[in-house]
Design a protein around this motif. Structure first.
Motif, PDB file in Angstrom:
ATOM      1  N   ASP A 183     -25.233 -31.482  -1.276  1.00 47.91           N
ATOM      2  CA  ASP A 183     -24.150 -30.600  -0.828  1.00 47.91           C
ATOM      3  C   ASP A 183     -22.820 -31.156  -1.311  1.00 47.91           C
ATOM      4  N   LEU A 184     -21.950 -30.270  -1.793  1.00 47.81           N
ATOM      5  CA  LEU A 184     -20.643 -30.674  -2.310  1.00 47.81           C
ATOM      6  C   LEU A 184     -19.540 -29.955  -1.551  1.00 47.81           C
ATOM      7  N   GLU A 185     -18.459 -30.668  -1.253  1.00 49.41           N
ATOM      8  CA  GLU A 185     -17.304 -30.094  -0.572  1.00 49.41           C
ATOM      9  C   GLU A 185     -16.051 -30.447  -1.356  1.00 49.41           C
ATOM     10  N   PHE A 186     -15.168 -29.445  -1.517  1.00 55.47           N
ATOM     11  CA  PHE A 186     -13.966 -29.641  -2.307  1.00 55.47           C
ATOM     12  C   PHE A 186     -12.741 -29.167  -1.542  1.00 55.47           C
ATOM     13  N   ASN A 187     -11.658 -29.894  -1.702  1.00 57.16           N
ATOM     14  CA  ASN A 187     -10.373 -29.519  -1.129  1.00 57.16           C
ATOM     15  C   ASN A 187      -9.791 -28.359  -1.944  1.00 57.16           C
ATOM     16  N   TRP A 188      -9.541 -27.221  -1.294  1.00 61.25           N
ATOM     17  CA  TRP A 188      -9.057 -26.038  -2.021  1.00 61.25           C
ATOM     18  C   TRP A 188      -7.750 -26.291  -2.758  1.00 61.25           C
ATOM     19  N   VAL A 189      -6.961 -27.252  -2.282  1.00 67.36           N
ATOM     20  CA  VAL A 189      -5.649 -27.520  -2.882  1.00 67.36           C
ATOM     21  C   VAL A 189      -5.770 -27.960  -4.337  1.00 67.36           C
ATOM     22  N   ILE A 190      -6.933 -28.487  -4.716  1.00 66.38           N
ATOM     23  CA  ILE A 190      -7.079 -29.029  -6.063  1.00 66.38           C
ATOM     24  C   ILE A 190      -6.857 -27.977  -7.142  1.00 66.38           C
ATOM     25  N   VAL A 191      -7.059 -26.691  -6.847  1.00 64.93           N
ATOM     26  CA  VAL A 191      -6.866 -25.679  -7.894  1.00 64.93           C
ATOM     27  C   VAL A 191      -5.395 -25.479  -8.239  1.00 64.93           C
ATOM     28  N   MET A 192      -4.499 -26.146  -7.522  1.00 61.05           N
ATOM     29  CA  MET A 192      -3.098 -26.127  -7.916  1.00 61.05           C
ATOM     30  C   MET A 192      -2.843 -27.096  -9.073  1.00 61.05           C
ATOM     31  N   ALA A 193      -3.779 -27.990  -9.293  1.00 61.07           N
ATOM     32  CA  ALA A 193      -3.655 -28.989 -10.361  1.00 61.07           C
ATOM     33  C   ALA A 193      -4.057 -28.389 -11.706  1.00 61.07           C
ATOM     34  N   PRO A 194      -3.749 -29.083 -12.816  1.00 58.65           N
ATOM     35  CA  PRO A 194      -4.192 -28.612 -14.134  1.00 58.65           C
ATOM     36  C   PRO A 194      -5.708 -28.455 -14.202  1.00 58.65           C
ATOM     37  N   ASN A 195      -6.144 -27.576 -15.073  1.00 59.86           N
ATOM     38  CA  ASN A 195      -7.555 -27.216 -15.161  1.00 59.86           C
ATOM     39  C   ASN A 195      -8.450 -28.426 -15.399  1.00 59.86           C
ATOM     40  N   ARG A 196      -8.030 -29.327 -16.272  1.00 55.53           N
ATOM     41  CA  ARG A 196      -8.863 -30.491 -16.590  1.00 55.53           C
ATOM     42  C   ARG A 196      -8.919 -31.477 -15.417  1.00 55.53           C
ATOM     43  N   VAL A 197      -7.896 -31.489 -14.599  1.00 52.24           N
ATOM     44  CA  VAL A 197      -7.921 -32.332 -13.399  1.00 52.24           C
ATOM     45  C   VAL A 197      -8.962 -31.800 -12.420  1.00 52.24           C
ATOM     46  N   VAL A 198      -9.036 -30.472 -12.301  1.00 55.17           N
ATOM     47  CA  VAL A 198     -10.067 -29.857 -11.456  1.00 55.17           C
ATOM     48  C   VAL A 198     -11.450 -30.207 -12.006  1.00 55.17           C
ATOM     49  N   ASP A 199     -11.601 -30.138 -13.324  1.00 62.22           N
ATOM     50  CA  ASP A 199     -12.866 -30.528 -13.949  1.00 62.22           C
ATOM     51  C   ASP A 199     -13.234 -31.959 -13.557  1.00 62.22           C
ATOM     52  N   TYR A 200     -12.249 -32.845 -13.606  1.00 65.77           N
ATOM     53  CA  TYR A 200     -12.501 -34.253 -13.267  1.00 65.77           C
ATOM     54  C   TYR A 200     -13.025 -34.405 -11.844  1.00 65.77           C
ATOM     55  N   VAL A 201     -12.409 -33.703 -10.896  1.00 71.18           N
ATOM     56  CA  VAL A 201     -12.838 -33.803  -9.497  1.00 71.18           C
ATOM     57  C   VAL A 201     -14.277 -33.312  -9.348  1.00 71.18           C
ATOM     58  N   VAL A 202     -14.602 -32.224 -10.037  1.00 70.06           N
ATOM     59  CA  VAL A 202     -15.973 -31.702  -9.985  1.00 70.06           C
ATOM     60  C   VAL A 202     -16.959 -32.707 -10.587  1.00 70.06           C
TER      61      VAL A 202
END
Length: 243
Positions: A181-200
């Motif tokens: 199971d994975l959980e993500f902070n919704w705020v991360i989509v305010m960051a650049p696209n590649r930063v979101v990729d990194y978190v994933v």
């Protein structure tokens, strides 16, 4: 106390209480209704099929509690310096979009012609509505985009995933469980696209290594050779991601 339906659309309704409005958010994932107050905005998250009459009764029953919580919220320090007026810039996946506030029946925010458009009955008196609606818009988009990224990167990492959830975290960008199971902070989509990729990628790699060992970081680097750049961006600028 009289409670009347004020306006509605496919996603959102507003119920008028005694001295306050309650934003109704329908969710097919909810089995019970839940009231919450954030920044002076009263929100009731309800199952999609729950009758409006039942919702009105729930609001009436919780009237005293709502009044008390609103009084506390009025004394609290605002969580954001944003004024929630037309012209303000809000980032999404690394690009800034200008906010356009319109007056009318409550309508969920939409991205139209490069602007995030939101409609509320009285914009100058209801910045907390605009804030809450923007947060809902970010959460819906985070749910969609992050799920897309999880599907793409799990193949590269070579793992199977369980449930993917979008949550409110105060100090984390994501988490995972041994069950996948994975959980993500919704705020991360305010960051650049590649930063979101990194978190994933980061969370997916934790399904292989449940620590931050050398093996873990080697796996992250295998999938994303430039991960250090994006990790540093989060360290330096992540605190500024706020609605």
């Amino acid at each position: 106390m009289s409670v009347n339906t004020k306006s509605s659309d496919r996603l959102t309704q507003v119920v008028q209480g005694d001295g306050y409005d309650v934003v109704i958010e329908r969710s097919s994932r909810r089995k019970t209704a839940a009231l919450k107050i954030d920044g002076g905005l009263v929100t009731l998250v309800a199952p999609r099929q729950l009758p409006i009459e039942r919702i009105e009764q729930l609001v009436a029953d919780k009237h005293r509690w709502i009044i008390e919580k609103l009084a506390h919220a009025a004394l609290a320090k605002p969580a954001s310096s944003n004024q929630f007026v037309s012209g303000e810039a809000y980032p999404y996946l690394g690009r800034n979009y200008r906010l356009k506030v319109l007056t009318g029946d409550l309508i969920a925010p939409k991205l139209v012609n490069g602007r995030i458009t939101v409609t509320v009955p009285a914009p100058k008196q209801q910045p907390h509505y605009i804030r809450r609606l923007l947060q809902s818009w970010y959460k819906r988009n985070a749910d969609r985009k992050i799920r897309e990224k999880v599907r793409r990167y799990r193949k590269l990492v070579g793992v199977e995933t369980g449930v993917v959830r979008i949550k409110d975290f105060k100090s984390r960008w994501g988490s995972c469980t041994p069950y996948g199971d994975l959980e993500f902070n919704w705020v991360i989509v305010m960051a650049p696209n590649r930063v979101v990729d990194y978190v994933v990628v980061h969370e997916l790699c934790h399904l292989l290594h449940h620590d931050h060992s050398t093996q873990f970081w080697k796996e992250v680097e295998r999938v994303m050779p430039d991960y250090k750049e994006h990790r540093e961006w989060l360290k330096q600028r992540g605190h500024g991601l706020v609605v």
